[in-house]
Design a protein around this motif. Structure first.
Motif, PDB file in Angstrom:
ATOM      1  N   PRO A   1       0.822  -1.218   0.000  1.00 54.84           N
ATOM      2  CA  PRO A   1       0.000   0.000   0.000  1.00 54.84           C
ATOM      3  C   PRO A   1       0.848   1.257   0.000  1.00 54.84           C
ATOM      4  O   PRO A   1       1.857   1.341   0.712  1.00 54.84           O
ATOM      5  N   GLN A   2       0.447   2.221  -0.814  1.00 56.86           N
ATOM      6  CA  GLN A   2       1.094   3.524  -0.819  1.00 56.86           C
ATOM      7  C   GLN A   2       0.822   4.236   0.522  1.00 56.86           C
ATOM      8  O   GLN A   2      -0.254   4.077   1.098  1.00 56.86           O
ATOM      9  N   THR A   3       1.779   5.002   0.998  1.00 55.66           N
ATOM     10  CA  THR A   3       1.572   5.712   2.265  1.00 55.66           C
ATOM     11  C   THR A   3       0.427   6.705   2.162  1.00 55.66           C
ATOM     12  O   THR A   3      -0.200   7.045   3.165  1.00 55.66           O
TER      13      THR A   3
ATOM     14  N   ARG B   1      -3.909   3.587  -2.935  1.00 61.87           N
ATOM     15  CA  ARG B   1      -3.893   2.382  -3.775  1.00 61.87           C
ATOM     16  C   ARG B   1      -2.704   1.519  -3.431  1.00 61.87           C
ATOM     17  O   ARG B   1      -1.884   1.878  -2.593  1.00 61.87           O
ATOM     18  N   LEU B   2      -2.613   0.363  -4.114  1.00 65.06           N
ATOM     19  CA  LEU B   2      -1.461  -0.519  -3.986  1.00 65.06           C
ATOM     20  C   LEU B   2      -0.457  -0.228  -5.088  1.00 65.06           C
ATOM     21  O   LEU B   2      -0.821   0.196  -6.174  1.00 65.06           O
TER      22      LEU B   2
END
Lengths: 111, 112
Positions: free
Chosen positions: A92-94, A98-99
Motif C-alpha cells: 500500500p502507498q503511504t 492504492r497498492l
C-alpha cells in the motif's frame, strides 16, 4: 510513489527444485501482499504479511517479511509444474490511495 | 458468487475505432481499478476509483477514460484505439484502497 523491485524477472527450473524470489524497496511498507497469476487468468492473493520479521507458510510456500519492512521473499520447496505462473508482490502507498505492484517474477517449472 | 466480471473477453479493433470495456463486482467493494498487462510484464495501473463518485489517474492514463457508473460498475473507454493499446486489460476491486484486490478474468484486446 513507493516502488517495489522483484528479482529475478524470469526463472525456469526443474520439478523438485527449490527457489526463492525477492521483493525489495527502499521504502517502508505497512504490509506486503503476494499474488500468483496463472496463464490466462487474473492474479489471486496468496498471502499478506504485516509484521516485520513475520514468516507465513502456505503448504510448500514460505513467505517472509523483512525486519525493517522494506523487503519480502517467497521460497518454494520442491517446486511442481502447478506452481508455474507470475508471482507479484504489492504494497500500500503511504497516501493510502492504492497498492503498488512489482513487475513480477515469471516462474516456469518443467516436469 | 461471481466476484469481478469483465466483458467482452476478446475484442479486435481497427486503429481509430472506439470501444468500452465493462467491469462489475458483486462484493460491495468501495474501490475499483483498471490495469493493463503486456506480454511478459507486470500490471500497470490505468485509472482507479477509490470510492463511488471519484476517479483518479494511474501510471498510464493517456488514451483512456473511465466512468464509475455506480458502486458495482466501472467502465474503461478507448476513444480512438491505437496499436500501442493492444494488451490484456484487468479490472479489480477491493473493499478499501489498501486491501486485497480481486481481479476479473481479463479482456484481451488487439488493435490492428
Amino acid at each position: 510513489t513507493q516502488l517495489l523491485e522483484q528479482s529475478p524477472q524470469f526463472l525456469s527450473i526443474q520439478e523438485g527444485e527449490n527457489l526463492t524470489v525477492y521483493c525489495n524497496s527502499s521504502s517502508v511498507f505497512s504490509s506486503l501482499q503476494w499474488y500468483r497469476q496463472e496463464p490466462g487468468e487474473g492474479p489471486v492473493l496468496l498471502v499478506t504479511v504485516v509484521t516485520g520479521g513475520e514468516v507465513k507458510k502456505l503448504k510448500r510456500l514460505t513467505f517472509q517479511f523483512g525486519d525493517a519492512r522494506k523487503d519480502s521473499s517467497l521460497h518454494i520447496t520442491a517446486a511442481q509444474p502447478g506452481d508455474t505462473g507470475l508471482y507479484l508482490c504489492a504494497g500500500p502507498q503511504t497516501s493510502g490511495s492504492r497498492l503498488t505492484f512489482g513487475e513480477g517474477t515469471q516462474l516456469t517449472v518443467n516436469p | 458468487n461471481a466476484g469481478v466480471t469483465q466483458t467482452p473477453k476478446f475484442q479486435v479493433l481497427k486503429t481509430g475505432q472506439s470501444m468500452t470495456l465493462q467491469c462489475a463486482q458483486d462484493m460491495n467493494h468501495n474501490s475499483m481499478y483498471w490495469y493493463r498487462q503486456d506480454p511478459g510484464m507486470g500490471l500497470r495501473l490505468i485509472y482507479y476509483s477509490a470510492s463511488e463518485g471519484t476517479t483518479d489517474k494511474g501510471e498510464v492514463p493517456n488514451g483512456y477514460n473511465v466512468s464509475r457508473l455506480n458502486k458495482r460498475e466501472f467502465s474503461l473507454r478507448l476513444e480512438s484505439a491505437a496499436p500501442s493499446q493492444t494488451s490484456v486489460y484487468f479490472c479489480a476491486s477491493s473493499g478499501h484502497p489498501q486491501e486485497t484486490q480481486y481481479f476479473g478474468p481479463g479482456t484481451r484486446l488487439l488493435v490492428l
